[in-house]
Design an enzyme around this catalytic site. Structure first.
Site, short mmCIF file in Angstrom:
data_model
loop_
_atom_site.label_atom_id
_atom_site.label_comp_id
_atom_site.label_asym_id
_atom_site.label_seq_id
_atom_site.Cartn_x
_atom_site.Cartn_y
_atom_site.Cartn_z
N CYS A 270 2.89 -2.14 -5.58
CA CYS A 270 2.57 -0.72 -5.83
C CYS A 270 2.25 -0.40 -7.28
CB CYS A 270 3.74 0.15 -5.37
SG CYS A 270 4.09 -0.02 -3.62
N1 LIG Z 1 6.35 -2.47 -0.41
C1 LIG Z 1 6.64 -1.32 -0.95
O1 LIG Z 1 7.63 -1.18 -1.63
C2 LIG Z 1 5.79 -0.10 -0.70
C3 LIG Z 1 6.30 1.16 -1.00
C4 LIG Z 1 5.54 2.28 -0.76
C5 LIG Z 1 4.24 2.12 -0.26
N2 LIG Z 1 3.75 0.88 -0.01
C6 LIG Z 1 2.39 0.78 0.53
O2 LIG Z 1 2.49 0.53 1.93
C7 LIG Z 1 1.42 -0.32 2.37
C8 LIG Z 1 1.98 -1.55 3.04
O3 LIG Z 1 2.73 -2.30 2.10
P1 LIG Z 1 3.76 -3.42 2.53
O4 LIG Z 1 4.52 -3.74 1.30
O5 LIG Z 1 4.49 -3.04 3.76
O6 LIG Z 1 2.74 -4.61 2.87
P2 LIG Z 1 3.11 -5.97 3.66
O7 LIG Z 1 2.09 -6.96 3.25
O8 LIG Z 1 4.55 -6.29 3.50
O9 LIG Z 1 2.90 -5.59 5.19
C9 LIG Z 1 1.67 -5.26 5.74
C10 LIG Z 1 1.58 -5.90 7.11
O10 LIG Z 1 0.34 -5.48 7.70
C11 LIG Z 1 -0.13 -6.57 8.49
N3 LIG Z 1 -1.56 -6.32 8.77
C12 LIG Z 1 -2.61 -6.42 7.94
N4 LIG Z 1 -3.74 -6.05 8.57
C13 LIG Z 1 -3.39 -5.70 9.82
C14 LIG Z 1 -4.11 -5.23 10.96
N5 LIG Z 1 -5.42 -5.03 10.93
N6 LIG Z 1 -3.42 -4.98 12.09
C15 LIG Z 1 -2.08 -5.18 12.15
N7 LIG Z 1 -1.34 -5.62 11.10
C16 LIG Z 1 -1.99 -5.87 9.96
C17 LIG Z 1 0.17 -7.78 7.64
O11 LIG Z 1 0.17 -8.96 8.41
C18 LIG Z 1 1.54 -7.43 7.09
O12 LIG Z 1 2.59 -7.91 7.91
C19 LIG Z 1 0.60 -0.61 1.11
O13 LIG Z 1 -0.44 0.28 1.02
C20 LIG Z 1 1.59 -0.37 -0.02
O14 LIG Z 1 0.94 -0.01 -1.21
C21 LIG Z 1 4.50 -0.23 -0.19
#
Ligand SMILES: NC(=O)c1ccc[n+]([C@@H]2O[C@H](COP(=O)([O-])OP(=O)(O)OC[C@H]3O[C@@H](n4cnc5c(N)ncnc54)[C@H](O)[C@@H]3O)[C@@H](O)[C@H]2O)c1
Length: 433
Positions: A270
């Site tokens: 992030c």
């Molecule tokens: N990790 C954090 O602390 C956090 C906090 C707030 C916001 N965010 C935001 O949330 C979003 C997700 O982040 P995250 O950390 O959970 O990512 P992550 O990589 O841990 O998880 C995302 C998941 O989406 C899956 N994926 C990708 N394309 C897909 C599709 N077409 N269909 C189904 N599944 C699919 C991936 O395989 C993965 O398991 C990002 O935009 C991030 O910026 C993250």
């Protein structure tokens, strides 16, 4: 009607992306008695979940097993299951590429899957962090192509996830959700969704753009203030002032100052990434976001600062970096989590190895990892391992670590996170950032 189905817990909810954000959200909603269908393209994750094995800290195997067994949570790679759901939450990654350009392909792929399975009365909410305009520019046209009208036949909104991994005080339940729909009805529906399924407070804004920008503002605020702390640390190092003492002193002011701390850089999915989404979008309006550019430059330079300081520290004991034995303590991007995405510790590691240092690492949260096609395995924090090293560099401030043992046995400790702050003796072998 969708609203009464939400209130009566009769909706089926699809969550796309079961990572750090999507999985805890799916668990929380399912625990509140809603039927959740989780979709992820990663078959390994789906297999783990179906076996009741959690890969996310904070999601317990017990909860997972209970919810899967009682069919409150079903997980699959098959996106056609979206046909059967009423509400869809998108939690897919929004990374940047090697040129620091937003990669929205995960959102675009998700919306393709939704479009194929779209039906009347659906609610779609994007939670991934992204530039202002994404919901209305990428999602809305695809859904409108169905001939259905937003706010009438379906609902579309943006509401960022604001979770802070490892934070024991704040979670999805006690953190307000900011919600902006493409119409007033969309906002109301998305707000009702979160109030009922999670029970959190909801703050409504006038459009998805405002909600998207709000998330970027929050993370840019952190990024820029960390850059300020890093720049102050560089200046203090040159003048010979302890930056940590300066921050402690500044903290005594009861208003107008909030502490941010320096370190080997910024990491995670992030803080280093999100401001660059805005930077990219701003170019469309012929605007160059100067503060974001400068703070990215400062934060990105910190691994080099750590490298240079390590060379100077070793120089004082007549040791060249080439061939020096180094133990790095902590590779996760922040304390008490296992996430190494964008971790500055890895950039420090890479630079040290490039200069010929022999580097081992210890991180109880990250037993092993792959970085640029090389496998690394965490060593034990054994006394002889500490003693044999020319220098120990602390790069992540995990709590509950045996820092005393490190300081008592290491020849030199380079503490980039001020974890040795409360050590009883002001030991001479500790050098801070
Ligand atoms: N990790 C954090 O602390 C956090 C906090 C707030 C916001 N965010 C935001 O949330 C979003 C997700 O982040 P995250 O950390 O959970 O990512 P992550 O990589 O841990 O998880 C995302 C998941 O989406 C899956 N994926 C990708 N394309 C897909 C599709 N077409 N269909 C189904 N599944 C699919 C991936 O395989 C993965 O398991 C990002 O935009 C991030 O910026 C993250």
């Amino acid at each position: 009607m969708l609203l009464s189905k939400i209130k009566g817990k009769r909706v089926a909810i699809g969550i796309i992306g079961l990572g750090y954000v999507g999985l805890p959200l799916a668990i929380e909603i399912a625990k509140n008695g809603y039927k959740v269908l989780g979709i992820d393209i990663d078959i390994d994750k789906i297999n783990y979940l179906n076996e009741g094995i959690s890969y996310i800290d904070g999601v317990t195997n017990e909860d997972l097993k209970y919810l899967i067994k009682n069919k409150l949570l079903m997980v699959t790679t098959d996106s056609t299951i979206l046909k059967t759901v009423d509400c869809i939450i998108i939690c897919v990654p929004t990374p940047i590429d090697e040129y620091k350009v937003p990669n929205t392909s995960y959102i675009e792929n998700s919306i393709k899957e939704i479009s194929k399975n779209f039906h009347r009365n659906m609610l779609v909410v994007l939670e991934s962090t992204t530039y202002p305009g994404t919901t209305e520019e990428l999602l809305l046209p695809n859904l409108k192509a169905s001939g259905l009208q937003p706010g009438k036949d379906f609902h579309l909104a943006y509401s960022a996830e604001r979770m802070d991994p490892g934070n024991k005080e704040y979670n999805v339940k006690n953190t307000t959700k900011v919600v902006g729909g493409v119409t007033d009805n969309c906002t109301k529906m998305a707000a009702a969704f979160y109030k009922n399924t999670i029970g959190c407070d909801v703050y409504k804004v006038s459009s998805p753009k405002v909600a998207e920008m709000c998330k970027i503002l929050e993370n840019t605020y952190r990024n820029i203030n960390i850059a300020l702390a890093n720049e102050m640390a560089i200046i203090c190092d040159k003048i010979g002032i302890d930056i940590w003492e300066v921050i402690d002193a500044a903290e005594t002011k009861p208003y107008g100052f909030q502490s941010f701390y320096p370190g080997p850089g910024v990491g995670g999915h992030c803080i280093p990434v999100d401001p660059l989404y805005l930077m990219w979008k701003a170019r469309e309006y012929d605007y160059h976001t100067r503060l974001i550019g400068i703070s990215d430059e400062i934060n990105s330079s910190m691994p080099d600062f750590v490298l240079e300081k390590t060379i100077k520290i070793l120089n004082r004991v007549n040791k060249p970096l080439k061939g020096a034995k180094i133990l790095m303590v902590g590779v996760a991007y922040k304390q008490d989590i296992d996430d190494i995405r964008e971790s500055p510790a890895l950039k420090v590691l890479e630079r040290l190895e490039k200069e010929g240092a022999i580097v081992e690492y210890y991180d109880p949260f990250v037993p092993q990892f792959r970085w640029k096609s090389k496998m690394y395995k965490s060593k034990d924090l054994a006394i002889d391992k500490i003693k044999e090293k020319d220098i120990v560099i602390i790069t992540t401030a995990h709590t509950k670590m045996e820092y005393n043992k490190i300081v008592e046995n290491a020849q030199i400790v380079f503490d980039t996170k001020n974890v040795t702050k409360n050590m009883e003796n002001n030991r001479e072998n500790i050098i801070k950032l």
